[in-house]
Enzyme design. Structure first.
Site, PDB file in Angstrom:
ATOM      1  N   CYS A 125       5.398   7.816  -0.318  1.00 21.47           N
ATOM      2  CA  CYS A 125       5.003   7.184  -1.575  1.00 21.47           C
ATOM      3  C   CYS A 125       6.179   6.398  -2.142  1.00 21.47           C
ATOM      4  O   CYS A 125       7.314   6.886  -2.132  1.00 21.47           O
ATOM      5  CB  CYS A 125       4.569   8.266  -2.563  1.00 21.47           C
ATOM      6  SG  CYS A 125       4.029   7.636  -4.157  1.00 21.47           S
TER       7      CYS A 125
ATOM      8  N   HIS B 148      -2.895   8.944  -7.994  1.00 17.58           N
ATOM      9  CA  HIS B 148      -1.973   8.406  -9.007  1.00 17.58           C
ATOM     10  C   HIS B 148      -2.695   8.145 -10.326  1.00 17.58           C
ATOM     11  O   HIS B 148      -2.138   8.376 -11.401  1.00 17.58           O
ATOM     12  CB  HIS B 148      -1.332   7.104  -8.530  1.00 17.58           C
ATOM     13  CG  HIS B 148      -0.157   7.296  -7.634  1.00 17.58           C
ATOM     14  ND1 HIS B 148       0.999   7.917  -8.033  1.00 17.58           N
ATOM     15  CD2 HIS B 148       0.038   6.933  -6.341  1.00 17.58           C
ATOM     16  CE1 HIS B 148       1.863   7.926  -7.030  1.00 17.58           C
ATOM     17  NE2 HIS B 148       1.299   7.345  -5.985  1.00 17.58           N
TER      18      HIS B 148
ATOM     19  N   HIS C  19      -5.049   8.452  -1.952  1.00 14.30           N
ATOM     20  CA  HIS C  19      -3.667   8.639  -2.415  1.00 14.30           C
ATOM     21  C   HIS C  19      -3.464   7.893  -3.737  1.00 14.30           C
ATOM     22  O   HIS C  19      -2.896   8.441  -4.687  1.00 14.30           O
ATOM     23  CB  HIS C  19      -2.708   8.109  -1.340  1.00 14.30           C
ATOM     24  CG  HIS C  19      -1.265   8.142  -1.717  1.00 14.30           C
ATOM     25  ND1 HIS C  19      -0.374   9.001  -1.129  1.00 14.30           N
ATOM     26  CD2 HIS C  19      -0.539   7.408  -2.604  1.00 14.30           C
ATOM     27  CE1 HIS C  19       0.837   8.799  -1.642  1.00 14.30           C
ATOM     28  NE2 HIS C  19       0.756   7.824  -2.545  1.00 14.30           N
ATOM     29  N   GLU C  20      -3.957   6.656  -3.806  1.00 13.88           N
ATOM     30  CA  GLU C  20      -3.773   5.854  -5.024  1.00 13.88           C
ATOM     31  C   GLU C  20      -4.653   6.360  -6.170  1.00 13.88           C
ATOM     32  O   GLU C  20      -4.228   6.333  -7.330  1.00 13.88           O
ATOM     33  CB  GLU C  20      -4.023   4.377  -4.737  1.00 13.88           C
ATOM     34  CG  GLU C  20      -3.120   3.771  -3.668  1.00 13.88           C
ATOM     35  CD  GLU C  20      -1.637   3.998  -3.872  1.00 13.88           C
ATOM     36  OE1 GLU C  20      -1.181   4.129  -5.032  1.00 13.88           O
ATOM     37  OE2 GLU C  20      -0.904   4.051  -2.860  1.00 13.88           O
TER      38      GLU C  20
END
Length: 188
Positions: A94, A140, A136-137
């Site tokens: 990341c 966030h 994954h994003e």
């Protein structure tokens, strides 16, 4: 414009991002800057909180990854995962946790409802690397980092690196958000 990246332990990375209500020229400019910043850092995905904006926006471009050359760059706004299929374990990294990699189990395929760069509603099926980067994003956008999803024993192996990042020891080739690090006072 290349934007600085927020790093592990920055508060904004732990907030739940707010939905966007539309796309205007400021958001279009942010999207362009996010792509430029991501590519400058040799990344394949970037979420708005990583560049200091707590909004539900992410960009990705996995075309530089082997076997993904055919994939087009994507803008994803207000994503919602409708369903998941299968699981796989893969090493992740990341831009907000530089120098740290770890294995994370994620669904292998997803059905995603989202809005594109024109704010048009879309639904798509994604698998492989694209599905992994989207998830994954999205993490966030929900205040979660990939290290939070690692197995406890694996996370212990990277604790030294996480502690260094949290204390401001960051070594990257790309700009990061400057922060004041207050040393811990030693007892007298």
């Amino acid at each position: 414009m290349i934007l600085p990246i927020n790093i592990y332990s920055d508060d904004i990375l732990r907030l739940k991002a707010k939905p966007l209500k539309g796309v205007d020229s400021a958001i279009e400019e942010l999207i362009a800057s996010m792509f430029e910043s991501m590519r400058n850092a040799s990344g394949i995905g970037l979420a708005a909180p990583q560049v200091g904006r707590s909004i539900r926006l992410l960009v990705l471009d996995v075309s530089c990854v082997s076997k993904c050359e055919h994939e087009k760059p994507m803008v994803v706004i207000n994503p919602h995962i409708l369903s998941v299929r299968g699981h796989n374990d893969m090493e992740e990294g990341c831009l907000s946790v530089p120098g740290v990699q770890g294995y994370v189990v994620r669904p292998a395929a997803i059905t995603l409802k989202y809005r594109d760069e024109h704010f048009a509603e879309r639904t798509g099926e994604f698998s492989g690397m694209v599905a992994r980067v989207i998830q994954h994003e999205i993490d966030h956008l929900d205040g979660t980092l990939f290290v939070d999803r690692m197995e406890k024993r694996d996370r212990k192996k990277i604790q030294k690196e996480l502690t260094a990042l949290a204390s401001g020891i960051v070594d990257t080739e790309y700009p990061v958000v400057e922060r004041e690090v207050v040393p811990i006072a030693k007892p007298t």
